[in-house]
Design an enzyme around this catalytic site. Structure first.
Site, PDB file in Angstrom:
ATOM      1  N   GLU A 184      13.395  59.913  15.066  1.00 61.31           N
ATOM      2  CA  GLU A 184      12.917  59.119  13.917  1.00 61.31           C
ATOM      3  C   GLU A 184      12.055  58.031  14.885  1.00 61.31           C
ATOM      4  OE1 GLU A 184      15.443  57.999  10.998  1.00 61.31           O
ATOM      5  OE2 GLU A 184      16.053  59.809  10.685  1.00 61.31           O
TER       6      GLU A 184
ATOM      7  N   TYR B 125       7.849  56.874  11.270  1.00 67.05           N
ATOM      8  CA  TYR B 125       8.508  56.243  10.289  1.00 67.05           C
ATOM      9  C   TYR B 125       7.805  55.294   9.623  1.00 67.05           C
ATOM     10  CZ  TYR B 125      13.326  54.888   8.710  1.00 67.05           C
ATOM     11  OH  TYR B 125      14.252  54.842   8.110  1.00 67.05           O
TER      12      TYR B 125
ATOM     13  N   ARG C  85      26.092  59.790   5.533  1.00 65.01           N
ATOM     14  CA  ARG C  85      27.569  59.594   5.219  1.00 65.01           C
ATOM     15  C   ARG C  85      28.497  60.901   5.163  1.00 65.01           C
ATOM     16  NH1 ARG C  85      26.921  54.916   0.809  1.00 65.01           N
ATOM     17  NH2 ARG C  85      25.089  56.270   0.521  1.00 65.01           N
TER      18      ARG C  85
ATOM     19  N   CYS D  22      32.913  54.379   1.026  1.00 64.29           N
ATOM     20  CA  CYS D  22      33.285  53.090   1.170  1.00 64.29           C
ATOM     21  C   CYS D  22      32.531  52.138   2.148  1.00 64.29           C
ATOM     22  CB  CYS D  22      34.833  52.963   1.610  1.00 64.29           C
ATOM     23  SG  CYS D  22      34.789  53.882   3.398  1.00 64.29           S
TER      24      CYS D  22
ATOM     25  N   ASP E 293      49.408  50.351   8.354  1.00 66.23           N
ATOM     26  CA  ASP E 293      49.750  49.059   7.871  1.00 66.23           C
ATOM     27  C   ASP E 293      51.084  48.499   8.398  1.00 66.23           C
ATOM     28  OD1 ASP E 293      47.240  48.560   6.823  1.00 66.23           O
ATOM     29  OD2 ASP E 293      48.001  49.626   4.756  1.00 66.23           O
TER      30      ASP E 293
ATOM     31  N   TYR F 230       8.704  48.906   7.942  1.00 68.67           N
ATOM     32  CA  TYR F 230       8.450  48.992   9.586  1.00 68.67           C
ATOM     33  C   TYR F 230       6.886  49.298   9.332  1.00 68.67           C
ATOM     34  CZ  TYR F 230      13.532  49.750  10.177  1.00 68.67           C
ATOM     35  OH  TYR F 230      14.777  49.912  10.151  1.00 68.67           O
TER      36      TYR F 230
ATOM     37  N   ARG G 164       8.599  59.788   7.356  1.00 65.64           N
ATOM     38  CA  ARG G 164       9.818  59.000   6.628  1.00 65.64           C
ATOM     39  C   ARG G 164       9.033  58.199   6.010  1.00 65.64           C
ATOM     40  NH1 ARG G 164      16.053  57.490   7.223  1.00 65.64           N
ATOM     41  NH2 ARG G 164      16.560  59.033   5.753  1.00 65.64           N
TER      42      ARG G 164
ATOM     43  N   ARG H 251      24.085  60.876  -0.583  1.00 62.59           N
ATOM     44  CA  ARG H 251      25.455  60.826  -0.344  1.00 62.59           C
ATOM     45  C   ARG H 251      26.105  61.989  -1.117  1.00 62.59           C
ATOM     46  NH1 ARG H 251      29.202  58.634  -3.423  1.00 62.59           N
ATOM     47  NH2 ARG H 251      27.773  57.052  -4.147  1.00 62.59           N
TER      48      ARG H 251
HETATM   49  P1  ADP Z   1      49.457  52.881   5.192  1.00 57.24           P
HETATM   50  O1  ADP Z   1      47.912  52.349   4.652  1.00 57.24           O
HETATM   51  O2  ADP Z   1      49.811  52.350   6.567  1.00 57.24           O
HETATM   52  O3  ADP Z   1      49.501  54.349   5.085  1.00 57.24           O
HETATM   53  P2  ADP Z   1      50.730  52.501   2.622  1.00 57.24           P
HETATM   54  O4  ADP Z   1      51.408  51.298   2.198  1.00 57.24           O
HETATM   55  O5  ADP Z   1      49.672  53.158   1.943  1.00 57.24           O
HETATM   56  O6  ADP Z   1      50.499  52.203   4.116  1.00 57.24           O
HETATM   57  O7  ADP Z   1      51.780  53.564   2.536  1.00 57.24           O
HETATM   58  C1  ADP Z   1      53.059  53.535   2.723  1.00 57.24           C
HETATM   59  C2  ADP Z   1      53.983  54.307   2.028  1.00 57.24           C
HETATM   60  O8  ADP Z   1      55.444  54.356   2.585  1.00 57.24           O
HETATM   61  C3  ADP Z   1      54.202  53.713   0.506  1.00 57.24           C
HETATM   62  O9  ADP Z   1      53.797  55.092  -0.167  1.00 57.24           O
HETATM   63  C4  ADP Z   1      55.416  53.394   0.314  1.00 57.24           C
HETATM   64  O10 ADP Z   1      56.073  54.046  -0.789  1.00 57.24           O
HETATM   65  C5  ADP Z   1      56.281  54.360   1.295  1.00 57.24           C
HETATM   66  N1  ADP Z   1      57.532  53.772   1.910  1.00 57.24           N
HETATM   67  C6  ADP Z   1      57.712  52.318   2.076  1.00 57.24           C
HETATM   68  N2  ADP Z   1      59.052  52.353   2.774  1.00 57.24           N
HETATM   69  C7  ADP Z   1      59.768  53.578   2.513  1.00 57.24           C
HETATM   70  C8  ADP Z   1      60.911  53.952   2.947  1.00 57.24           C
HETATM   71  N3  ADP Z   1      61.919  53.438   3.493  1.00 57.24           N
HETATM   72  N4  ADP Z   1      61.143  55.164   2.995  1.00 57.24           N
HETATM   73  C9  ADP Z   1      60.070  56.198   2.477  1.00 57.24           C
HETATM   74  N5  ADP Z   1      58.919  55.707   2.194  1.00 57.24           N
HETATM   75  C10 ADP Z   1      58.650  54.481   2.175  1.00 57.24           C
HETATM   76 FE1  SF4 Z   2      31.758  57.900   3.847  1.00 58.41          FE
HETATM   77 FE2  SF4 Z   2      33.379  55.792   4.185  1.00 58.41          FE
HETATM   78 FE3  SF4 Z   2      33.279  57.571   6.002  1.00 58.41          FE
HETATM   79 FE4  SF4 Z   2      31.113  56.138   5.478  1.00 58.41          FE
HETATM   80  S1  SF4 Z   2      33.189  55.534   6.087  1.00 58.41           S
HETATM   81  S2  SF4 Z   2      31.142  58.285   5.692  1.00 58.41           S
HETATM   82  S3  SF4 Z   2      31.309  55.746   3.377  1.00 58.41           S
HETATM   83  S4  SF4 Z   2      34.078  57.702   4.139  1.00 58.41           S
END
Ligand code: ADP
Ligand code: SF4
Length: 642
Positions: free
Chosen positions: A60, A129, A279, A305, A605, A134, A182, A256
């Site tokens: 492009e 482009y 995407r 997202c 997490d 642009y 484009r 998309r």
């Molecule tokens: P991540 O984004 O890191 O995957 P989430 O919070 O989306 O974390 O998912 C964590 C999952 O772990 C939840 O579904 C929760 O119910 C499950 N969980 C938390 N503690 C326990 C445990 N002691 N035994 C089994 N599952 C658990």
């Molecule tokens: Fe699709 Fe989200 Fe991946 Fe971008 S980051 S391609 S919007 S799933």
């Protein structure tokens, strides 16, 4: 990265916008260049990769609309009208210089030089482009083109430069390459034409069969990349559906698209000839191949997202919520579909079936390990299952569904729901590897005005997002205090407003959901809040909640505090690791060793609360490295060579 797309069955793989000359520099944003012959080699790497799989490679070629922060060359424009912005990140402290006739001659020559380089690199399709503010687009658009010479005034004159550039490029390389345009149509569709419905219609009609391909979309990138929270797939149709009757050349457009039915509908209804995508290719580079082979169920559908969009604004390789291998194809040698086999004799217990646990299970399952997943809840998916019930986030459930659909087909992965796991359960289970993916929880903690962690706000009328997602109905009026700055604060505002509450959203940032400047949702969120009648208070910290009122101080030390009367406060800020299981196990190495456990790790997490993209990545990384010998995984990076 682009080779993976060609391998996945995309017919044409394009670069992003590619600058043709140092007078067009978009630093600090990532863009590619064809400034001199040395740059050809870089593109050859991509072109050869794309050609290896029988796809065509497109580039492009682009000039104009930039501030040239890196090169400091005075920006050139049609009439000195710079692109305006109210976002400080994109403001420039210099205006642009109107192009004189010599500048126009230079621009035409730069296009030809870059097109020849593109051909030398092996590209099959070379774009001009003429959209998104642009260079050539600035001449087409009457609000940017104030010229009085033969390049301004009548539409015939305003089209002149685009026509000349396409003709020049065709003459230079048209024998061997297709020359595409484009074009951004939406703003020009609003200007009535003299003979046809709008100036957009007239421009397409005038250039009609001159380009070999029409690629048509909106001018504003935030419109083109509207997230799934604010639009359905196929939302570009109003901007490109008028083109086909005005040209006999093929028309391509984006939208998309992840649904094969919607793609077919575009073709059958005569809207587009070719389905374009960014995407959907990021989420699943192998989408076309899966359609071709009747494996639609295996498509890793984009959830809309826009985490990928934020990578662009941050100047890092593209990241994706759904596809953890995105951007790691070369850097980590991660293929989007293939993964080295593991030892089927080795067993892995994964605790928690959120995005991290599910991706880990899916990828380890694909590697052939013997997997057990134990999830405390009745439903799989963890936070995505909960959050996908928030207004506008239904597509986020695809993070769960893609993985559970594949896991269901794997004979080596057993999933147990309603199975909360204790440390003793892990020890007694008897497995080789243990992965703790138990997620995180929202807290009532606030920050002080230096943004150091403060105390938790106590009280029955103080809620977290977890409480609301679990069905709590706070008494109104509700104050939401959001210093998470992403989607959660505004989504909860939307939900609570829908439930009939008066809602005020307070944030220390200078905008609601301030981070969403990065994923292009900021303006849509602002509009949505206004439309719903959510009051917003920016640049204020919440310091307490008592006597039916939330106390606030402003970001500016010399201003007085204030308060807002309310029935409830929802704190959207700090998440805490749900890691007690991991801590208990990891604190006793002998117990782990005696149980025959080779490795124990936390992911997602539970290790470090973050966006869903981080959790999926963490789960995938764990699956790739669980049997590694502890040495650091390869990570390739670019070095500047002078
Ligand atoms: P991540 O984004 O890191 O995957 P989430 O919070 O989306 O974390 O998912 C964590 C999952 O772990 C939840 O579904 C929760 O119910 C499950 N969980 C938390 N503690 C326990 C445990 N002691 N035994 C089994 N599952 C658990
Ligand atoms: Fe699709 Fe989200 Fe991946 Fe971008 S980051 S391609 S919007 S799933």
């Amino acid at each position: 990265m682009r080779e993976a797309r060609a391998e996945g069955g995309w017919g044409v793989v394009n670069t992003g916008y590619c600058s043709i000359h140092p007078s067009c520099d978009d630093s600090p944003l990532p863009y590619c260049r064809l400034w001199d012959d040395e740059d050809i080699k870089v593109h050859e790497l991509m072109v050869n990769g794309v050609h290896r799989h029988g796809a065509l490679a497109g580039v492009e070629l682009w000039h104009g609309g930039t501030a040239n922060l890196f090169t400091r060359v005075t920006p050139l424009s049609a009439s000195g009208v710079s692109q305006s912005t109210s976002n400080a990140n994109y403001m420039s402290l210099t205006q642009s210089q109107p192009m004189d006739r010599q500048d126009i001659r230079n621009l035409r020559r730069w296009y030809v030089d870059a097109a020849r380089r593109a051909r030398s690199a092996g590209f099959d399709i070379v774009y001009v482009y003429a959209g998104m503010g642009y260079g050539p687009y600035q001449f087409l658009a009457p609000w940017m083109n104030k010229r009085t010479d033969e390049y301004g005034g009548s539409l015939q004159n305003r089209v002149r430069l685009t026509r000349e550039i396409i003709e020049d490029v065709k003459e230079a390389i048209g024998q061997t390459c297709a020359v595409a345009i484009r074009f951004s149509s939406d703003d020009l569709l609003k200007i009535p034409g003299e003979t046809l419905h709008s100036e957009a219609h007239e421009i397409v009609s005038m250039l009609s069969d001159l380009p070999d391909l029409w690629d048509v979309k909106s001018a504003d990138w935030t419109v083109e990349t509207t997230s799934a929270r604010f639009c359905e797939q196929g939302a570009q149709e109003p901007f490109n559906s008028f083109v086909k009757p005005l040209t006999s050349k093929p028309v391509v457009g984006v939208g998309r698209f992840t649904s094969p039915d919607d793609m077919v509908s575009q073709i059958k209804r005569g809207i587009l000839d070719l389905i374009g995508a960014a995407r959907p290719t990021i989420a699943d580079p192998f989408l076309p191949r899966k359609i071709d082979e009747g494996r639609e169920d295996e498509i890793r559908e984009c959830i809309g997202c826009n985490i990928c969009v934020s990578s662009y604004h941050m100047g890092v390789p593209v990241r994706c919520t759904q596809n953890p291998t995105m951007g790691e194809e070369w850097r980590r040698n991660w293929h989007p579909e293939h993964i080295p086999p593991g030892d089927p004799e080795k067993s892995v217990l994964i605790v928690g079936a959120g995005p991290a646990g599910l991706e880990c299970a899916r990828a380890l399952g694909q590697r052939g390990f013997t997997i057990t997943v134990a999830e405390a809840g009745e439903e799989l998916g963890g936070r995505v299952t909960l959050e996908s019930k928030l207004p506008g986030l239904a597509t986020w459930a695809r993070v769960r569904d893609y993985r559970t659909n594949l896991i269901k087909t794997m004979g080596n992965v057993d999933v147990y729901r309603s199975s909360p796991v204790s440390a003793q359960d892990v020890i007694e289970f008897g497995c080789d590897h243990v992965v703790i993916a138990t997620g995180a929880r929202w807290t009532r903690q606030i920050l002080d005005t230096n943004e150091y962690p403060g105390s938790e706000i106590e009280g029955d009328a103080v809620y977290t997002p977890d409480d609301i997602l679990a069905g709590a109905e706070p008494e109104g009026p509700v104050v939401i205090y959001d210093f998470d700055h992403y989607y959660m604060g505004s989504c909860l505002a939307e939900l609570l407003r829908q439930q009939g509450n008066e809602v005020t959203l307070v944030t220390p940032a200078n905008a609601v959901s301030a981070w969403t400047l990065m994923n292009n949702e900021l303006a849509d969120i602002r509009n949505r809040m206004n439309k719903l009648g959510v009051s917003t208070v920016t640049e204020h910290y919440v310091t307490g909640f008592s006597d039916g009122a939330v106390q606030l101080v402003s970001n500016y030390p010399e201003s007085d505090g204030c308060s807002i009367d309310c029935g409830s406060l929802v704190v959207v800020g700090v998440r805490a690791r749900r890691d007690s299981l991991y801590q208990e196990l990891s604190s006793d190495a002998d117990r782990i060793a005696d149980a025959g456990i080779i490795s124990l790790q936390s992911i997602g997490d539970c290790r470090a609360p973050g966006a869903i993209a981080h959790a999926v990545y963490s789960g995938h990384e764990c699956a790739r490295t669980i049997d590694a010998d502890g040495t650091i995984e390869p990570f390739a990076w670019e070095r500047a060579r002078l």
